[in-house]
Design an enzyme around this catalytic site. Structure first.
Site, PDB file in Angstrom:
ATOM      1  N   SER A 263      11.039   0.805   0.608  1.00 41.58           N
ATOM      2  CA  SER A 263      12.077   0.372   1.549  1.00 41.58           C
ATOM      3  C   SER A 263      11.833   0.929   2.947  1.00 41.58           C
ATOM      4  O   SER A 263      12.438   0.481   3.909  1.00 41.58           O
ATOM      5  CB  SER A 263      13.442   0.846   1.056  1.00 41.58           C
ATOM      6  N   GLY A 264      10.974   1.943   3.037  1.00 42.44           N
ATOM      7  CA  GLY A 264      10.793   2.603   4.323  1.00 42.44           C
ATOM      8  C   GLY A 264      11.741   3.789   4.476  1.00 42.44           C
ATOM      9  O   GLY A 264      11.688   4.510   5.460  1.00 42.44           O
TER      10      GLY A 264
ATOM     11  N   GLY B 297      32.157  27.313 -15.532  1.00 37.87           N
ATOM     12  CA  GLY B 297      32.756  26.055 -15.963  1.00 37.87           C
ATOM     13  C   GLY B 297      34.264  26.171 -15.961  1.00 37.87           C
ATOM     14  O   GLY B 297      34.797  27.286 -15.940  1.00 37.87           O
TER      15      GLY B 297
ATOM     16  N   CYS C 232      30.295  33.818 -14.793  1.00 40.74           N
ATOM     17  CA  CYS C 232      31.700  33.423 -14.942  1.00 40.74           C
ATOM     18  C   CYS C 232      31.992  32.958 -16.378  1.00 40.74           C
ATOM     19  O   CYS C 232      31.961  33.772 -17.288  1.00 40.74           O
ATOM     20  CB  CYS C 232      32.034  32.360 -13.890  1.00 40.74           C
ATOM     21  N   TYR C 233      32.196  31.654 -16.574  1.00 37.29           N
ATOM     22  CA  TYR C 233      32.399  31.174 -17.940  1.00 37.29           C
ATOM     23  C   TYR C 233      31.238  31.616 -18.842  1.00 37.29           C
ATOM     24  O   TYR C 233      31.432  31.939 -20.011  1.00 37.29           O
ATOM     25  CB  TYR C 233      32.520  29.642 -17.941  1.00 37.29           C
TER      26      TYR C 233
ATOM     27  N   GLU D  36      25.633  32.656  -6.796  1.00 34.34           N
ATOM     28  CA  GLU D  36      24.948  31.497  -6.204  1.00 34.34           C
ATOM     29  C   GLU D  36      25.596  30.993  -4.924  1.00 34.34           C
ATOM     30  O   GLU D  36      24.991  30.222  -4.190  1.00 34.34           O
ATOM     31  CB  GLU D  36      24.866  30.361  -7.241  1.00 34.34           C
TER      32      GLU D  36
ATOM     33  N   HIS E 260      30.359  34.744  -8.668  1.00 31.94           N
ATOM     34  CA  HIS E 260      29.347  33.706  -8.449  1.00 31.94           C
ATOM     35  C   HIS E 260      28.263  34.168  -7.475  1.00 31.94           C
ATOM     36  O   HIS E 260      28.450  34.087  -6.267  1.00 31.94           O
ATOM     37  CB  HIS E 260      30.008  32.434  -7.915  1.00 31.94           C
TER      38      HIS E 260
ATOM     39  N   SER F 220      11.624   6.392  -1.259  1.00 34.78           N
ATOM     40  CA  SER F 220      10.550   5.508  -1.707  1.00 34.78           C
ATOM     41  C   SER F 220       9.265   5.789  -0.937  1.00 34.78           C
ATOM     42  O   SER F 220       8.162   5.647  -1.478  1.00 34.78           O
ATOM     43  CB  SER F 220      10.960   4.038  -1.603  1.00 34.78           C
ATOM     44  N   SER F 221       9.367   6.228   0.303  1.00 35.54           N
ATOM     45  CA  SER F 221       8.162   6.526   1.087  1.00 35.54           C
ATOM     46  C   SER F 221       7.424   7.740   0.528  1.00 35.54           C
ATOM     47  O   SER F 221       6.201   7.731   0.400  1.00 35.54           O
ATOM     48  CB  SER F 221       8.518   6.795   2.548  1.00 35.54           C
TER      49      SER F 221
ATOM     50  N   VAL G  85      13.375   7.531   3.015  1.00 32.80           N
ATOM     51  CA  VAL G  85      12.684   8.774   2.664  1.00 32.80           C
ATOM     52  C   VAL G  85      12.165   8.758   1.222  1.00 32.80           C
ATOM     53  O   VAL G  85      10.989   9.021   0.964  1.00 32.80           O
ATOM     54  CB  VAL G  85      13.635   9.996   2.818  1.00 32.80           C
TER      55      VAL G  85
END
Ligand code: XMP
Length: 508
Positions: free
Chosen positions: A219-220, A51, A78-79, A167, A165, A224-225, A222
């Site tokens: 909506s069609g 952070g 880190c933090y 990550e 870090h 909502s499908s 990604v």
């Protein structure tokens, strides 16, 4: 599960990605997440993110101290390391030498975190503070010439801290360090897969909704499908999808949705032809913000009307993704920014229904993986982003049926030609924009005075910045001649060579 407490690092979501890639489920919560809730999650491990704050600053973010009494394996990054140091009685100071960027660390004591790794590691540092004195019961595990405590641990417990870090990509062995924490320290197993996720979500959807009906705005796209496919697996025809054709869709969209989510596929999907309504509301409107608002509002009213007809529906499902829901103290990710102008944003507040959000713990690529698991076709999973207000933002000025025809036909040509050379997946977006100007041309012996189409193609990783794509000349040439020959009313094609910023990806 692994709990990640967020202290505002720009990398918090990356930590989550790494944990999930290792096959372990995790959730990010803000640093001040109530202790009761933390205990209820029963995490097998806790990661304290980095952070921007200094632990010795007034009002620096701190978790509930009882967290450290839980006796859960902990990794402070880190933090997070500095928090551990101050909490357990050590001392953190502003470093004389700030360290940003690559550093080489030497492991000084054999331990689980660095097990199986060389004694010298390249890591990515980014800090202005450093531990000066360790708490009594802590030992150093690794150092650099300028920092004696770049990795530490509490004796006889599983509390670890690293100043770098693990990550980020720039720590090449970061994945192994995180895996060591997960498997050797926390005793996790790599058993989080999309199949198991789908199964638990199916069970939990069934528990949540019982025999009630659920509606979903399909909506069609990604999200909502995939949400539809998951709910369909869980509750079949109790799921009622509503697809609104607002007249601003790309070529073939309605047919695609009908094919994949229609009755033949076992879905209960209502396809609403609202093209006239939207066009009427948009008549005479040239201002882009007003256009967006009108489209958003009209969508909600069409959807509400349909929902009311269904009577007694208590649940509204949405394909909300993780980056949109994390109550993070970090700056929210790019997808959150994109969603702020999404046109279904106002829906839940208006509908007074209970939300079902089965994707709320997933990142975008995980949604795609889940979609694959559920058999959603690639033509849906691997589509370029398309704005909620549709082609309306790709027609400058007033939207009319005739202009929609032109931009839709031109857009289809762009897509076909980009696909034909295998560039569709490589580009962030490629599309056509219709300009409300006429310019002079000649066709045969005739002088023409017709519209211009702009072709836009960009590379980007998150839509926050974008560079115009250096499309091959032959592709540009093919697109241009096809548009001019095939799209009636267009006699000129231009290519947009501006980057974002200062330009945006869309023209409106
Ligand atoms: P801009 O044009 O701001 O676009 O560079 C960034 C990304 O967001 C998409 N976009 C939208 N998406 N509703 C949406 O759902 C909108 O109103 C909207 N406007 C832009 C755009 O396609 C690009 O990927």
């Amino acid at each position: 599960m692994i709990l990640i407490l967020d202290f505002g690092s720009q990398y918090t979501q990356l930590i989550a990605r790494r944990v999930r890639e290792a096959g372990v489920y995790c959730e990010i919560h803000p640093y001040n997440y109530p202790f009761g809730k933390i205990a209820a999650l029963r995490p097998k491990g806790v990661v304290l993110s980095g952070g921007p704050a200094s632990v010795y600053a007034n009002r620096s973010p701190r978790p509930d101290g009882r967290l450290f009494g839980l006796n859960v394996p902990t990794l402070g990054i880190c933090y997070g390391l500095q928090l551990l140091v101050t909490h357990f009685g050590g001392h953190v100071v502003k470093s004389r030498k700030r360290e940003y960027g690559p550093a080489e660390i030497g492991v000084t004591q054999d331990n689980e975190l660095f097990r199986g790794l060389p004694r010298t590691l390249n890591v990515w540092m980014s800090h202005g503070d450093a531990a000066e004195k360790l708490p009594e019961d802590f030992v150093p595990l690794a150092q650099t010439p300028s920092a004696p405590y770049v990795a530490i641990r509490q004796k006889n417990t599983n509390v670890f801290g690293v100043q770098f870090h693990p990550e980020v990509h720039h720590t090449p062995q970061g994945k192994e360090i995180i895996a060591n924490f997960l498997f050797r320290v926390c005793g996790e197993k790599p058993d989080w897969t999309m199949a198991s996720f789908a199964e638990t979500q199916v069970q939990s959807i069934r528990r949540q909704v019982g025999r009630e009906k659920v509606i979903l705005a399909l909506s069609g796209g990604v999200d909502s499908s995939v949400a539809a496919a998951l709910l369909h697996r869980a509750i079949g025809r109790q799921l009622h999808c509503i697809f609104v054709d607002n007249g601003l869709l790309r070529a073939g969209e309605r047919e695609r949705v009908r094919k994949i989510f229609g009755a033949a596929a076992g879905y209960e999907t209502e396809i609403v032809d609202a093209r006239k309504r939207f066009l009427k509301k948009l008549k005479g409107v040239a201002d882009p913000e007003r256009k967006r608002k009108i489209i958003g509002r009209e969508f909600i009213s069409v959807f509400e009307e349909r929902a009311r007809r269904l009577k007694g529906v208590k649940y509204l499902a949405q394909g909300t993704l993780y980056p949109d829901v994390i109550e993070s103290v970090s700056v929210k990710g790019p997808s959150a920014t994109i969603k702020t102008h999404h046109n279904v944003g106002g829906l839940p507040a208006r509908m007074r229904m209970t939300l079902v959000e089965p994707l709320r713990f997933l990142f975008k690529d995980e949604v795609r993986a889940l979609g694959r698991e559920l058999g959603v076709p690639e033509e849906i999973l691997l589509r370029q982003p398309f704005p909620g207000p549709g082609l309306a933002v790709r027609i400058l000025g007033e939207v009319t049926e005739e202009k929609l025809r032109k931009v839709r036909e031109a857009d289809l040509i762009v897509e076909q030609e980009i696909r034909a050379v295998g560039l569709y997946q490589k580009l962030w977006q490629a599309f056509a924009v219709l300009l409300p100007v006429n310019s002079v041309g000649v066709m045969g012996d005739e002088r023409t005075y017709e519209n211009a189409i702009v072709v836009r193609a960009v590379n980007s990783v998150d839509a926050m910045t974008a560079d115009w794509a250096r499309l091959p000349e032959e592709v540009l040439s093919k697109i241009s001649s096809r548009i001019i020959n095939e799209v009636r009313g267009v006699n000129r094609v231009a290519y947009d060579i501006s980057s974002k910023p200062p330009a945006t990806i869309e023209w409106e």
